[in-house]
Design a protein around this motif. Structure first.
Motif, short mmCIF file in Angstrom:
data_model
loop_
_atom_site.label_atom_id
_atom_site.label_comp_id
_atom_site.label_asym_id
_atom_site.label_seq_id
_atom_site.Cartn_x
_atom_site.Cartn_y
_atom_site.Cartn_z
N VAL A 171 0.84 -1.20 0.00
CA VAL A 171 0.00 0.00 0.00
C VAL A 171 0.87 1.25 0.00
O VAL A 171 0.57 2.23 -0.70
CB VAL A 171 -0.95 -0.01 1.21
CG1 VAL A 171 -1.65 1.34 1.37
CG2 VAL A 171 -1.98 -1.12 1.05
N ARG A 172 1.95 1.24 0.76
CA ARG A 172 2.86 2.39 0.78
C ARG A 172 3.49 2.61 -0.60
O ARG A 172 3.67 3.75 -1.04
CB ARG A 172 3.94 2.20 1.85
CG ARG A 172 3.42 2.29 3.28
CD ARG A 172 4.55 2.13 4.30
NE ARG A 172 5.54 3.20 4.18
CZ ARG A 172 5.42 4.39 4.74
NH1 ARG A 172 4.36 4.69 5.48
NH2 ARG A 172 6.36 5.29 4.58
N LYS A 173 3.82 1.53 -1.28
CA LYS A 173 4.38 1.64 -2.63
C LYS A 173 3.35 2.23 -3.60
O LYS A 173 3.68 3.07 -4.43
CB LYS A 173 4.84 0.27 -3.12
CG LYS A 173 5.50 0.30 -4.50
CD LYS A 173 6.79 1.11 -4.47
CE LYS A 173 7.51 1.05 -5.79
NZ LYS A 173 8.77 1.84 -5.79
N MET A 174 2.10 1.79 -3.48
CA MET A 174 1.03 2.34 -4.32
C MET A 174 0.89 3.85 -4.09
O MET A 174 0.74 4.62 -5.03
CB MET A 174 -0.29 1.64 -4.02
CG MET A 174 -0.38 0.21 -4.50
SD MET A 174 -1.96 -0.54 -4.03
CE MET A 174 -1.84 -2.13 -4.85
N TYR A 175 0.95 4.26 -2.84
CA TYR A 175 0.84 5.67 -2.49
C TYR A 175 1.99 6.45 -3.13
O TYR A 175 1.79 7.52 -3.73
CB TYR A 175 0.87 5.82 -0.96
CG TYR A 175 0.66 7.23 -0.44
CD1 TYR A 175 1.68 8.18 -0.51
CD2 TYR A 175 -0.55 7.61 0.13
CE1 TYR A 175 1.51 9.47 -0.03
CE2 TYR A 175 -0.75 8.90 0.62
CZ TYR A 175 0.29 9.82 0.53
OH TYR A 175 0.11 11.10 1.01
N ALA A 176 3.22 5.92 -3.00
CA ALA A 176 4.39 6.60 -3.54
C ALA A 176 4.31 6.75 -5.05
O ALA A 176 4.67 7.79 -5.61
CB ALA A 176 5.66 5.85 -3.14
N PRO A 236 4.86 8.12 1.44
CA PRO A 236 3.74 8.37 2.36
C PRO A 236 4.25 8.69 3.76
O PRO A 236 5.40 8.41 4.10
CB PRO A 236 2.98 7.03 2.36
CG PRO A 236 4.02 6.01 2.03
CD PRO A 236 4.98 6.70 1.07
N PRO A 237 3.41 9.32 4.60
CA PRO A 237 3.82 9.60 5.98
C PRO A 237 4.20 8.32 6.71
O PRO A 237 3.62 7.26 6.49
CB PRO A 237 2.56 10.23 6.59
CG PRO A 237 1.76 10.73 5.43
CD PRO A 237 2.05 9.79 4.30
N ALA A 238 5.18 8.42 7.58
CA ALA A 238 5.65 7.25 8.33
C ALA A 238 4.64 6.84 9.39
O ALA A 238 3.81 7.64 9.84
CB ALA A 238 7.00 7.57 8.97
N LYS A 239 4.74 5.59 9.77
CA LYS A 239 3.94 5.02 10.87
C LYS A 239 2.44 5.26 10.70
O LYS A 239 1.74 5.72 11.61
CB LYS A 239 4.42 5.59 12.21
CG LYS A 239 5.87 5.25 12.53
CD LYS A 239 6.29 5.81 13.87
CE LYS A 239 7.74 5.45 14.18
NZ LYS A 239 8.19 5.99 15.49
N ILE A 267 -5.92 9.51 4.06
CA ILE A 267 -5.09 10.59 3.50
C ILE A 267 -5.24 10.63 1.98
O ILE A 267 -5.37 11.71 1.38
CB ILE A 267 -3.61 10.37 3.89
CG1 ILE A 267 -3.44 10.48 5.41
CG2 ILE A 267 -2.71 11.37 3.17
CD1 ILE A 267 -2.08 10.05 5.91
N GLU A 268 -5.23 9.46 1.39
CA GLU A 268 -5.38 9.37 -0.06
C GLU A 268 -6.72 9.96 -0.51
O GLU A 268 -6.80 10.72 -1.48
CB GLU A 268 -5.28 7.90 -0.50
CG GLU A 268 -5.44 7.69 -1.99
CD GLU A 268 -5.45 6.22 -2.35
OE1 GLU A 268 -4.83 5.85 -3.34
OE2 GLU A 268 -6.11 5.44 -1.62
N GLY A 269 -7.79 9.62 0.21
CA GLY A 269 -9.12 10.12 -0.14
C GLY A 269 -9.19 11.64 -0.11
O GLY A 269 -9.79 12.27 -0.99
N ALA A 270 -8.56 12.25 0.90
CA ALA A 270 -8.56 13.71 1.01
C ALA A 270 -7.81 14.34 -0.16
O ALA A 270 -8.26 15.35 -0.73
CB ALA A 270 -7.93 14.12 2.33
N ARG A 271 -6.69 13.75 -0.55
CA ARG A 271 -5.92 14.28 -1.68
C ARG A 271 -6.69 14.12 -2.99
O ARG A 271 -6.62 15.00 -3.87
CB ARG A 271 -4.56 13.59 -1.76
CG ARG A 271 -3.66 13.89 -0.58
CD ARG A 271 -2.25 13.43 -0.79
NE ARG A 271 -1.61 14.13 -1.90
CZ ARG A 271 -0.29 14.16 -2.08
NH1 ARG A 271 0.51 13.52 -1.24
NH2 ARG A 271 0.23 14.80 -3.10
#
Length: 303
Positions: free
Chosen positions: A115-120, A127-130, A139-143
């Motif tokens: 999921v972090r790779k998809m975000y990047a 993506p934000p840590a932790k 976070i993705e939805g807001a963006r």
């Protein structure tokens, strides 16, 4: 009796072959495409990872049987893949890839890495840590909501937010109607890519519990660089047939950008981020690699 054919290694195959307005049959042990004038174009047996069958294409029983024997995936699509109607053996019946995908989805740490790779890849930044999967989804939805708003402003489109009812398609406002038509086109070509790479459309990482969860995951990475701007451009023009205009524009974009050839390497890169060992393929299967797309039209050439 002839010995069974062994599939050619995927890394040695041409990637995709789009065929339209022709009949696929078998001649001298190889695929052959016969156009409306009777001209035959031979396709070396087993050298194609996936045959994309566009409108106007017919497939003989012998060709379907040969495709199954050599591990060539048959996918019935709309023009340039804007719809996916049916497919043959996904990925040439690659159980190792399905098991690997499922293993990643069921391992909490591996799933978060994916999921972090998809975000990047989607936002071109780490993506934000932790953060958990649910937090990253928020976070993705807001963006995404902000991006829709900005694109609407850029194209001069009145925007009240992403809202639609799949059971009452025609009741959406014009921007949402165009967006729904555009994303449907993207889902078609993305599902074709997922199947061609040997993975399961239903086993997602951000999206879950849907028949196309993984398709939605992958499509989201590409949609703001492809079909979403197209949807807003057409909504701004307010044409008489907005859905048709969107579909045609997406078709042209898919062909010009060769989007299908970009999606499959992205799938491999994303899943590799899970850092789990890929199960070894069965003796009669080979690793997947997707090089360049090619196409055959009326007389063996794309027009």
């Amino acid at each position: 009796m002839l010995p069974p054919l062994k599939p050619i290694a995927m890394k040695e195959r041409i990637s995709m072959l789009f065929i339209e307005y022709g009949e696929i049959d078998v001649l001298d042990g190889a695929f052959v495409v016969i156009d409306k004038t009777g001209v035959r174009t031979q396709i070396p047996v087993g050298s194609i990872a996936c045959l994309m069958l566009e409108p106007g294409t017919r497939v003989s029983h012998r060709a379907a049987a040969l495709a199954a024997r050599v591990g060539t995936l048959l996918v019935w699509v709309g023009e340039a893949g804007v719809r996916l109607y049916a497919s043959g053996q996904p990925g040439g019946a690659r159980s190792d890839r399905l098991l690997y995908q499922a293993k990643l989805a069921l391992d909490e740490k591996a799933r978060l890495k994916v999921v972090r790779k998809m975000y990047a890849m989607r936002f071109d930044e780490e993506p934000p840590a932790k953060r958990s999967v649910d937090q990253l989804r928020g976070i993705e939805g807001a963006r995404v909501r902000k991006t829709y708003k900005l694109l609407a402003q850029r194209h001069g489109v009145a925007w009240k937010g992403r809202s639609y009812d799949p059971s009452q398609w025609d009741k959406s406002d014009l921007p949402n109607l165009c967006l729904s038509a555009a994303t449907a086109c993207l889902y078609g070509i993305t599902e074709a890519a997922v199947l061609a790479a040997g993975y399961a459309p239903a086993v997602g990482f951000i999206h879950t519990g849907k028949p196309l969860s993984f398709v939605y995951d992958i499509a989201d990475i590409f949609k703001f660089d492809s079909v979403v701007p197209i949807a807003f451009q057409i909504a701004a023009r307010a044409p008489a047939q907005p859905e048709r205009q969107v579909r045609l524009a997406c078709r042209d974009h898919f062909r010009q950008s060769k989007l299908l050839g970009k999606i499959i390497p992205a799938i491999e890169e994303i899943l590799t981020a899970g850092e789990l060992e890929m199960p070894k393929p069965a003796p009669d299967t080979q690793p997947v690699a997707i090089p360049e797309e090619k196409g055959l039209g009326d007389a063996g050439h794309r027009h």
